[in-house]
Design a protein around this motif. Structure first.
Motif, short mmCIF file in Angstrom:
data_model
loop_
_atom_site.label_atom_id
_atom_site.label_comp_id
_atom_site.label_asym_id
_atom_site.label_seq_id
_atom_site.Cartn_x
_atom_site.Cartn_y
_atom_site.Cartn_z
N GLU A 391 0.84 -1.20 0.00
CA GLU A 391 0.00 0.00 0.00
C GLU A 391 0.87 1.25 0.00
O GLU A 391 1.80 1.38 0.81
N PRO A 392 0.57 2.20 -0.88
CA PRO A 392 1.35 3.45 -0.91
C PRO A 392 0.88 4.40 0.18
O PRO A 392 0.16 5.38 -0.06
N ILE A 393 1.31 4.15 1.42
CA ILE A 393 0.76 4.88 2.56
C ILE A 393 1.13 6.37 2.53
O ILE A 393 0.38 7.20 3.02
N PHE A 394 2.28 6.71 1.94
CA PHE A 394 2.67 8.11 1.87
C PHE A 394 1.83 8.85 0.82
O PHE A 394 1.43 10.00 1.04
N SER A 395 1.55 8.19 -0.29
CA SER A 395 0.68 8.79 -1.29
C SER A 395 -0.71 9.01 -0.72
O SER A 395 -1.34 10.06 -0.93
N ASP A 396 -1.20 8.01 0.02
CA ASP A 396 -2.52 8.14 0.64
C ASP A 396 -2.53 9.29 1.66
O ASP A 396 -3.53 10.02 1.77
N ALA A 397 -1.44 9.44 2.41
CA ALA A 397 -1.37 10.51 3.40
C ALA A 397 -1.42 11.88 2.75
O ALA A 397 -2.10 12.80 3.23
N LEU A 398 -0.74 12.04 1.63
CA LEU A 398 -0.76 13.34 0.92
C LEU A 398 -2.12 13.61 0.31
O LEU A 398 -2.52 14.78 0.16
N GLU A 399 -2.84 12.57 -0.04
CA GLU A 399 -4.20 12.76 -0.57
C GLU A 399 -5.16 13.18 0.55
O GLU A 399 -6.14 13.88 0.30
N ALA A 400 -4.89 12.74 1.77
CA ALA A 400 -5.82 12.97 2.88
C ALA A 400 -5.74 14.39 3.43
O ALA A 400 -6.75 14.93 3.88
N GLU A 401 -4.55 15.02 3.41
CA GLU A 401 -4.38 16.35 4.00
C GLU A 401 -3.10 16.98 3.47
O GLU A 401 -2.21 16.27 2.99
N PRO A 402 -2.97 18.29 3.57
CA PRO A 402 -1.70 18.92 3.20
C PRO A 402 -0.59 18.52 4.17
O PRO A 402 -0.78 18.54 5.38
#
Length: 530
Positions: A391-402
């Protein structure tokens, strides 16, 4: 002598560098205060010390205060060691057992660390003392069960004390029928635990059964974490522990011989071997790092009582005390106290760049009062899980918030921007989005931004961190609007077109003219090696 060692540890509380996992655990307290997901199992410091961040001081001041508050748990542990050893030896010998434990290499250096280890050790040793030294009546039995339950809430590795509990209980029970009942109960508990581990993924996720599922899932993950490293997975640290605590190491070896020597009563043999048994887990326990010895050695410190008694009678208290005391002094003098000043400088620099906390990415929660965009990725085990999950957890984190800041405080994150000659890398999607959306700002602090090269052709950029950006270096046209150096432009997440005819390189840096500390990034290690 015990008081002198305690004073040496108090000095280390305020001078020893903060380990990466201490930063991580402190960040968990802040995650809880921010209303973000924080664990309720294996994180007793969240419940015990949630009030500390409200006090004056910075992150390191708060960690040092929590370290100071962990020391009473060590005092409880050494009191339990002395109390249990008193069953088999005189008072001076019992206190010497506590002294030898307290000065025992990595115990001396990590008994006050912001971790669950010392908290759980105090709870478990208090329970063992009650079993061995107090009447087994209803009130005491209820207290023992409470202490053991709290220890398991503190850390699942409390199960490593199981042989010690079984041996002490067998020693206390005099009737064969009671011993058979205890053995049967132990077998049933093991079978119930195995059943919970097997059934956990199939249980409902809510209600009381959901709590059992959480415990079962944690147990499955912890077993994988504990015992998947082969034989002597941390043999180097074990070797150093032996070197740093020679008297304790020799006493443990002699205690094994003493327990196995022909002629011993079988119940006495079972008792001493069961107290030594938890230490054997260093052979297969994956996380047998230096801090583990503070947790796992207390029962063994009781088992060495006959050996320490012989040494005291032969050589005297002062002579037997000299070696562990000298060892603790040498360990204290050997600590690199300059690392802490670098850590303070980094904390100050981050607060200067971002006076108001922003979401960020790093390895261990070093900017503790800032919200972490990814609240894991803090150990080898977590990194293994990251690779396995895909899972691309860092990509998901950037999608979730700035996420305006990235602190490259481990080799994997540094490998995004520098050649670190390290084999482990992020997933391609994560590597790409971080590499394309962060630029150097101050030392290992990277901020959201784009470096725009000069050229005549239009460029299409993808912004992963929305917000206000400052134009630096040269003018640039964005989505048909020209912006001079120093202008502010608000960029949304997604695609933007950079106009052609760029005569010089330009930089889009997140924030309104983001500041930098007046001092340089500190040279040298960010962390000590334990």
């Amino acid at each position: 002598m015990l008081a002198l060692v305690l004073l040496l540890q108090v000095e280390l509380v305020f001078s020893k560098s903060v380990n990466w996992d201490e930063f991580f655990h402190f960040s968990q307290i802040h995650q809880h205060l921010l209303g973000r997901p924080a664990p309720w199992l294996q994180a007793p410091f969240v419940a015990l010390f949630f009030w500390v961040p409200a006090l004056p001081g910075d992150n390191i001041d708060h960690i040092q205060l929590i370290r100071l508050l962990i020391l009473p748990f060590e005092i409880v542990t050494i009191a339990a060691i002395a109390g249990m050893a008193r069953r088999f030896a005189d008072r001076e010998t019992a206190l010497l057992c506590s002294l030898i434990y307290m000065t025992g290499g990595y115990v001396f250096l990590h008994a006050f660390a912001l971790r669950a280890d010392m908290i759980a050790a105090a709870l478990l040793m208090a329970a063992l003392w009650l079993i061995l030294c107090r009447p087994l009546r209803g009130r005491n039995i209820a207290l023992i069960l409470l202490l053991v339950g709290l220890a398991f809430v503190s850390t699942i590795k409390a199960v490593l004390y199981a042989p010690a509990f079984l041996g002490v209980l067998l020693f206390r029970l005099e009737r064969p029928s009671h011993r058979r009942a205890l053995a049967s109960t132990a077998i049933l508990v093991v079978l119930a635990g195995l059943a919970l581990l097997w059934l956990a993924p199939h249980l409902p996720a809510t209600g009381l059964v959901g709590a059992l599922r959480d415990i079962g899932d944690l147990g499955r993950a912890s077993i994988d974490r504990m015992f998947s490293g082969g034989v002597f997975p941390q043999g180097v640290w074990l070797a150093l522990q032996i070197v740093f605590a020679p008297l304790l190491s020799v006493a443990i070896f002699a205690a094994i011989l003493h327990a196995c020597w022909p002629g011993r009563e079988w119940m006495e043999r079972i008792l001493f071997l069961s107290l030594l048994a938890p230490l054997a887990t260093v052979v297969i326990y994956r996380n047998a790092f230096p801090y583990h010895f503070a947790f796992i050695l207390p029962p063994a410190a009781v088992a060495i009582a006959p050996v320490v008694g012989w040494l005291r009678r032969r050589y005297g208290v002062v002579t037997v005390s000299f070696l562990p005391l000298a060892g603790s002094l040498l360990l204290s003098l050997g600590q690199d106290r300059d690392v802490l000043s670098r850590q303070r400088a980094i904390q100050t620099g981050i607060q200067t760049i971002f006076p108001v906390p922003v979401a960020y990415i790093d390895n261990s929660g070093m900017a503790g009062n800032f919200p972490r965009a990814v609240n894991h990725f803090a150990s080898g085990w977590a990194l293994d899980n990251y690779y396995r999950s895909g899972e691309p957890i860092f990509s998901d984190a950037l999608e979730a918030e700035p996420v305006p800041m990235l602190l490259a405080n481990n080799v994997v994150l540094r490998g995004i921007f520098y050649d670190t000659n390290f084999d482990s890398h992020l997933h391609p999607a994560d590597d790409k989005i971080l590499r394309e959306n962060y630029i150097p700002h101050w030392g290992r602090v990277f901020v959201a931004g784009k470096a725009i090269r000069p050229g005549d052709a239009e460029l299409v950029i993808h912004v992963g961190v929305p917000g206000i950006y400052t134009v630096e270096g040269g003018p640039v046209a964005i989505d048909g609007h020209r912006h001079a150096v120093g202008n502010l432009v608000r960029l949304s997440r997604g695609k933007h077109v950079i106009g052609g005819g760029r005569t010089s390189a330009a930089v889009l840096r997140w924030g309104d003219h983001l500041g930098r500390p007046a001092f340089a990034w500190p040279e040298g290690l960010m962390y000590s090696v334990y």
